[in-house]
Design an enzyme around this catalytic site. Structure first.
Site, PDB file in Angstrom:
ATOM      1  N   ASP A 162      42.398  40.766  58.115  1.00 10.40           N
ATOM      2  CA  ASP A 162      42.473  40.865  59.672  1.00 10.40           C
ATOM      3  C   ASP A 162      41.548  39.885  60.307  1.00 10.40           C
ATOM      4  OD1 ASP A 162      39.674  41.707  59.170  1.00 10.40           O
ATOM      5  OD2 ASP A 162      39.773  43.627  59.924  1.00 10.40           O
ATOM      6  N   HIS A 204      40.978  46.816  32.707  1.00  9.23           N
ATOM      7  CA  HIS A 204      41.019  48.246  32.313  1.00  9.23           C
ATOM      8  C   HIS A 204      42.095  49.043  33.401  1.00  9.23           C
ATOM      9  CE1 HIS A 204      36.862  49.223  30.661  1.00  9.23           C
ATOM     10  NE2 HIS A 204      37.341  48.040  30.243  1.00  9.23           N
ATOM     11  N   CYS A 248      38.944  42.324  54.740  1.00  9.50           N
ATOM     12  CA  CYS A 248      38.674  42.606  56.219  1.00  9.50           C
ATOM     13  C   CYS A 248      37.146  42.583  56.182  1.00  9.50           C
ATOM     14  CB  CYS A 248      39.321  44.142  56.547  1.00  9.50           C
ATOM     15  SG  CYS A 248      38.537  45.394  55.695  1.00  9.50           S
ATOM     16  N   THR A 305      34.780  44.988  55.996  1.00 10.97           N
ATOM     17  CA  THR A 305      34.099  45.527  54.733  1.00 10.97           C
ATOM     18  C   THR A 305      34.865  45.511  53.222  1.00 10.97           C
ATOM     19  OG1 THR A 305      35.061  47.543  55.347  1.00 10.97           O
ATOM     20  CG2 THR A 305      32.895  47.245  56.098  1.00 10.97           C
ATOM     21  N   HIS A 357      44.148  52.260  28.293  1.00  7.62           N
ATOM     22  CA  HIS A 357      44.423  51.838  29.649  1.00  7.62           C
ATOM     23  C   HIS A 357      45.833  52.050  30.343  1.00  7.62           C
ATOM     24  CE1 HIS A 357      40.272  50.807  29.578  1.00  7.62           C
ATOM     25  NE2 HIS A 357      40.374  49.775  28.837  1.00  7.62           N
TER      26      HIS A 357
HETATM   27  C1  RB5 Z   1      36.965  45.179  61.909  1.00 14.62           C
HETATM   28  O1  RB5 Z   1      35.984  45.544  63.046  1.00 14.62           O
HETATM   29  C2  RB5 Z   1      36.700  46.203  60.726  1.00 14.62           C
HETATM   30  O2  RB5 Z   1      36.714  47.464  61.275  1.00 14.62           O
HETATM   31  C3  RB5 Z   1      37.572  45.721  59.735  1.00 14.62           C
HETATM   32  O3  RB5 Z   1      37.475  44.531  59.358  1.00 14.62           O
HETATM   33  C4  RB5 Z   1      37.305  46.489  58.241  1.00 14.62           C
HETATM   34  O4  RB5 Z   1      35.869  46.545  58.148  1.00 14.62           O
HETATM   35  C5  RB5 Z   1      37.782  47.981  58.115  1.00 14.62           C
HETATM   36  O5  RB5 Z   1      37.636  48.677  57.135  1.00 14.62           O
END
Ligand code: RB5
Length: 142
Positions: free
Chosen positions: A7, A97, A64, A66, A133
């Site tokens: 994203d 694994h 993304c 996080t 595994h």
């Molecule tokens: C976008 O602001 C953020 O929410 C997205 O990149 C991500 O971290 C979502 O899990």
């Protein structure tokens, strides 16, 4: 062949990773996003996951902010084992694994230097193939 997508939160890191894949001579397809404009991570997590699940792409890399939202999305697709990694130990273990077929990264969590090391570890580590595994992965698929 590697499928890659992010994203807007992962766009800059994705660009770094693409440069790295090119330097390594690895072929890839970028499933977007293609700008910094705000967008929805499920659209790109799903596109990469579908591409890997189809068998056309051997591995996927998704990013993304996080790594959480996009990995949750990818793991909804049958046959996908997406691993969110913030360290090289996990990147190695998810291959040995779990035979993870998608690597998820959080661009707001780790820097590009570590991210590239994690990418290399993920791409270069084979599945162990150990019976225990294989059995555990079969249970996930069931
Ligand atoms: C976008 O602001 C953020 O929410 C997205 O990149 C991500 O971290 C979502 O899990």
């Amino acid at each position: 062949m590697i499928a890659i997508g992010s994203d807007h939160g992962g766009f800059a890191l994705k660009s770094e990773i693409i440069k790295h894949l090119e330097a390594r001579g690895l072929s890839y397809r970028d499933f977007g996003t293609y700008t910094e404009a705000s967008c929805d991570y499920p659209d790109f997590g799903r596109a990469v996951a579908k591409a890997v699940a189809s068998g056309e792409y051997e591995r996927g890399i998704i990013i993304c902010g996080t790594g959480i939202g996009i990995s949750i999305t990818a793991n909804k697709v049958r046959g996908i084992r997406a691993a969110l990694c913030g360290d090289c130990f996990s990147a190695e273990a998810c291959r040995e694994h779990n035979d993870a077929n998608i690597l998820a990264l959080g661009a707001r969590v780790i820097g590009p230097g570590l991210a590239l090391k994690i990418v290399d570890t993920f791409l270069d580590t084979p599945f162990s193939g150990d019976e225990r595994h294989v059995r555990r992965i079969s249970k996930i698929e069931e």
